[in-house]
Design a protein around this motif. Structure first.
Motif, PDB file in Angstrom:
ATOM      1  N   PRO A 124      34.256  53.532  35.733  1.00 20.27           N
ATOM      2  CA  PRO A 124      34.410  52.339  34.878  1.00 20.27           C
ATOM      3  C   PRO A 124      35.666  51.556  35.230  1.00 20.27           C
ATOM      4  CG  PRO A 124      33.919  54.291  33.567  1.00 20.27           C
ATOM      5  CD  PRO A 124      34.229  54.764  34.942  1.00 20.27           C
ATOM      6  N   CYS A 125      35.677  50.302  34.823  1.00 19.50           N
ATOM      7  CA  CYS A 125      36.854  49.445  34.987  1.00 19.50           C
ATOM      8  C   CYS A 125      37.980  50.011  34.123  1.00 19.50           C
ATOM      9  CB  CYS A 125      36.513  48.013  34.584  1.00 19.50           C
ATOM     10  SG  CYS A 125      37.933  46.889  34.575  1.00 19.50           S
ATOM     11  N   VAL A 126      39.202  50.098  34.695  1.00 21.60           N
ATOM     12  CA  VAL A 126      40.311  50.716  33.974  1.00 21.60           C
ATOM     13  C   VAL A 126      40.827  49.839  32.841  1.00 21.60           C
ATOM     14  CG1 VAL A 126      41.026  52.033  35.988  1.00 21.60           C
ATOM     15  CG2 VAL A 126      41.962  49.761  35.629  1.00 21.60           C
ATOM     16  N   ILE A 127      40.442  48.580  32.794  1.00 21.62           N
ATOM     17  CA  ILE A 127      40.918  47.683  31.734  1.00 21.62           C
ATOM     18  C   ILE A 127      39.999  47.748  30.524  1.00 21.62           C
ATOM     19  CG2 ILE A 127      41.450  45.283  31.155  1.00 21.62           C
ATOM     20  CD1 ILE A 127      42.175  44.820  34.058  1.00 21.62           C
ATOM     21  N   CYS A 128      38.684  47.570  30.732  1.00 23.25           N
ATOM     22  CA  CYS A 128      37.730  47.550  29.614  1.00 23.25           C
ATOM     23  C   CYS A 128      37.004  48.873  29.439  1.00 23.25           C
ATOM     24  CB  CYS A 128      36.721  46.426  29.804  1.00 23.25           C
ATOM     25  SG  CYS A 128      35.656  46.635  31.250  1.00 23.25           S
ATOM     26  N   GLY A 133      28.458  47.247  36.528  1.00 27.16           N
ATOM     27  CA  GLY A 133      27.157  46.613  36.345  1.00 27.16           C
ATOM     28  C   GLY A 133      26.964  45.469  37.329  1.00 27.16           C
ATOM     29  N   LEU A 134      26.395  44.381  36.823  1.00 25.12           N
ATOM     30  CA  LEU A 134      26.135  43.199  37.657  1.00 25.12           C
ATOM     31  C   LEU A 134      27.206  42.138  37.491  1.00 25.12           C
ATOM     32  CD1 LEU A 134      22.283  42.825  37.117  1.00 25.12           C
ATOM     33  CD2 LEU A 134      23.461  43.966  38.998  1.00 25.12           C
ATOM     34  N   GLN A 135      28.291  42.431  36.780  1.00 25.71           N
ATOM     35  CA  GLN A 135      29.371  41.468  36.620  1.00 25.71           C
ATOM     36  C   GLN A 135      30.197  41.371  37.899  1.00 25.71           C
ATOM     37  OE1 GLN A 135      31.618  42.252  33.073  1.00 25.71           O
ATOM     38  NE2 GLN A 135      29.816  42.766  31.869  1.00 25.71           N
ATOM     39  N   GLN A 136      30.934  40.256  38.017  1.00 23.94           N
ATOM     40  CA  GLN A 136      31.733  40.055  39.216  1.00 23.94           C
ATOM     41  C   GLN A 136      32.851  41.091  39.284  1.00 23.94           C
ATOM     42  OE1 GLN A 136      33.120  36.002  39.449  1.00 23.94           O
ATOM     43  NE2 GLN A 136      31.336  35.362  40.611  1.00 23.94           N
ATOM     44  N   VAL A 145      40.260  47.988  42.048  1.00 20.32           N
ATOM     45  CA  VAL A 145      39.148  47.114  41.672  1.00 20.32           C
ATOM     46  C   VAL A 145      39.106  46.967  40.153  1.00 20.32           C
ATOM     47  CG1 VAL A 145      37.722  47.601  43.690  1.00 20.32           C
ATOM     48  CG2 VAL A 145      37.584  49.095  41.723  1.00 20.32           C
ATOM     49  N   PHE A 146      38.685  45.767  39.699  1.00 17.82           N
ATOM     50  CA  PHE A 146      38.573  45.457  38.274  1.00 17.82           C
ATOM     51  C   PHE A 146      37.453  44.447  38.093  1.00 17.82           C
ATOM     52  CE2 PHE A 146      42.988  46.049  39.523  1.00 17.82           C
ATOM     53  CZ  PHE A 146      43.387  47.106  38.712  1.00 17.82           C
ATOM     54  N   HIS A 147      37.038  44.258  36.842  1.00 16.98           N
ATOM     55  CA  HIS A 147      36.216  43.097  36.515  1.00 16.98           C
ATOM     56  C   HIS A 147      37.041  41.834  36.711  1.00 16.98           C
ATOM     57  CE1 HIS A 147      33.476  45.785  33.947  1.00 16.98           C
ATOM     58  NE2 HIS A 147      32.740  45.301  34.917  1.00 16.98           N
ATOM     59  N   LEU A 151      40.583  41.102  34.770  1.00 20.80           N
ATOM     60  CA  LEU A 151      41.837  40.858  35.481  1.00 20.80           C
ATOM     61  C   LEU A 151      42.447  39.525  35.072  1.00 20.80           C
ATOM     62  CD1 LEU A 151      43.822  41.846  37.646  1.00 20.80           C
ATOM     63  CD2 LEU A 151      42.435  40.622  39.340  1.00 20.80           C
ATOM     64  N   GLU A 152      41.610  38.512  34.948  1.00 20.93           N
ATOM     65  CA  GLU A 152      42.135  37.207  34.534  1.00 20.93           C
ATOM     66  C   GLU A 152      42.700  37.266  33.116  1.00 20.93           C
ATOM     67  OE1 GLU A 152      38.912  34.547  35.069  1.00 20.93           O
ATOM     68  OE2 GLU A 152      39.121  34.448  37.265  1.00 20.93           O
ATOM     69  N   ALA A 153      42.026  38.006  32.226  1.00 21.98           N
ATOM     70  CA  ALA A 153      42.549  38.156  30.871  1.00 21.98           C
ATOM     71  C   ALA A 153      43.855  38.940  30.874  1.00 21.98           C
ATOM     72  CB  ALA A 153      41.509  38.855  29.990  1.00 21.98           C
ATOM     73  N   PHE A 154      43.979  39.953  31.724  1.00 21.79           N
ATOM     74  CA  PHE A 154      45.223  40.725  31.807  1.00 21.79           C
ATOM     75  C   PHE A 154      46.359  39.852  32.310  1.00 21.79           C
ATOM     76  CE2 PHE A 154      48.171  43.419  34.166  1.00 21.79           C
ATOM     77  CZ  PHE A 154      48.478  44.374  33.226  1.00 21.79           C
ATOM     78  N   GLU A 155      46.098  39.021  33.312  1.00 20.43           N
ATOM     79  CA  GLU A 155      47.136  38.117  33.819  1.00 20.43           C
ATOM     80  C   GLU A 155      47.562  37.116  32.752  1.00 20.43           C
ATOM     81  OE1 GLU A 155      45.416  36.347  37.226  1.00 20.43           O
ATOM     82  OE2 GLU A 155      45.661  38.107  38.517  1.00 20.43           O
TER      83      GLU A 155
END
Length: 356
Positions: A124-128, A133-136, A145-147, A151-155
């Motif tokens: 799984p993504c370490v942020i969410c 899945g099919l997300q970017q 690697v992240f969603h 990543l944009e929300a974290f920045e």
């Protein structure tokens, strides 16, 4: 006086150059911090314009229409920052480390290989903490690697551009589809397992309907269900053709009578090919059976011995099936029999007879 004033001017010029360089460095660092840090309030909500619902609907419709083209584009990997950001004054002066050059395709392959060896895309993504899945999915130059949205929300909420795992700054981003491949393979595996399970269940169901079980109780239940199915089909066929039960039974009786006539004709046309040797073997079988009473009248067959010729008692008859009767008893049985073909009273098989 002149000698005293000249050093003072020099010291004044030197202190002025130092102060100007310090001021330049401070301005450069302040400009760099302003550019690198986000000064916007992350909790400030954007205003939504509700006066143009038609325009939003049109945009949504347009996105749905171009979904196929978007899917084709998503299959390709591409760099999100094709051009490096312009250097700040602090980076030009060497006060802050400048970002590295853009990675080449070969270097991106090495970074992706390092991430795949750790199997980051299958986790799984370490942020969410959700599957990709099919997300970017975005790959950083530090091989994490992240969603993309995560990543944009974290920045945005952290106010700085640093990797959420290794805290590396000034990273480069690239869109990959390793998580989507893992998700598609997982879905295909689940679909195949579900289909195989359905096929096996259908095969086992047909097997239970055709092969009787070995357990006596289950075997009895199996034949009860079979007989019930046959009865139901007969009733359905009679209701569909408007026939009565009497007509159905009459047809069954007629077919049985026709079969009996055919068998009788075959027996009548057959010739007695038994030889003396054959009758000797039949008589030997009868003697080995040790039957002393007639199966019809339950009386002794002879008084002076079993099957002895020239006896003063009632004559006996030997059948080709090795059963022995009184001749008069067998004749009476044949006369009162409902069947037209001759059958043995004991084993119900066709026979040839011989008077003993």
């Amino acid at each position: 006086m002149m000698a005293n004033t000249r050093p003072q001017k020099l010291s004044t010029n030197k202190s002025g150059s130092n102060s100007s360089s310090v001021a330049l460095a401070a301005v450069a660092l302040q400009d760099h911090m302003t550019r690198s840090l986000s000064l916007q309030d992350p909790f400030k909500k954007k205003k939504i314009n509700h006066s143009l619902p038609t325009a939003s609907k049109k945009r949504t419709t347009k996105a749905v229409v171009n979904r196929d083209a978007k899917d084709d584009q998503d299959k390709k990997e591409y760099v999100l920052d094709p051009k490096p950001p312009p250097l700040t004054l602090a980076q030009k002066l060497g006060l802050v480390e400048a970002p590295g050059l853009l990675l080449t395709d070969k270097e991106w392959k090495e970074v992706k290989k390092k991430s795949n060896e750790r199997q980051d895309s299958s986790q799984p993504c370490v942020i969410c903490k959700e599957d990709f899945g099919l997300q970017q999915q975005v790959l950083l130059s530090c091989s994490h690697v992240f969603h993309r949205t995560c990543l944009e929300a974290f920045e945005k909420f952290s106010g700085r551009k640093s990797c959420p795992m290794c805290r590396k700054e000034q990273y480069q981003r690239r869109i990959i589809h390793e998580g989507a491949k893992e998700y598609r393979e997982k879905c295909a595996t689940k679909i195949q397992s579900a289909w195989r399970g359905y096929i096996v269940r259908q095969w086992y169901k047909r097997l239970r309907q055709t092969v009787p079980p070995k357990d006596p109780k289950l075997r009895k239940k199996f034949y009860e269900n079979k007989f019930q199915d046959i009865t139901d089909r007969l009733l359905q066929s009679m209701e569909a053709s408007n026939q009565s039960v009497d007509n159905l039974l009459l047809e069954i009786d007629q077919s049985i009578a026709a079969s009996r006539d055919t068998m009788r004709q075959l027996n009548e046309n057959s010739e007695d090919t038994s030889t003396e040797t054959d009758w000797d073997q039949v008589q030997l079988q009868a003697v080995q059976r040790s039957v002393t009473d007639c199966p019809i009248c339950i009386m002794p067959l002879t008084d002076q011995g079993l099957y002895r010729k020239n006896s003063s008692s009632r004559p006996t008859v030997l059948l080709s099936c090795s059963h022995v009767f009184h001749a008069t008893c067998l004749q009476a049985f044949e006369e009162f029999s409902f069947e037209k073909r001759r059958v043995c009273p004991v084993c119900r098989s066709s026979y040839h007879k011989k008077i003993m």
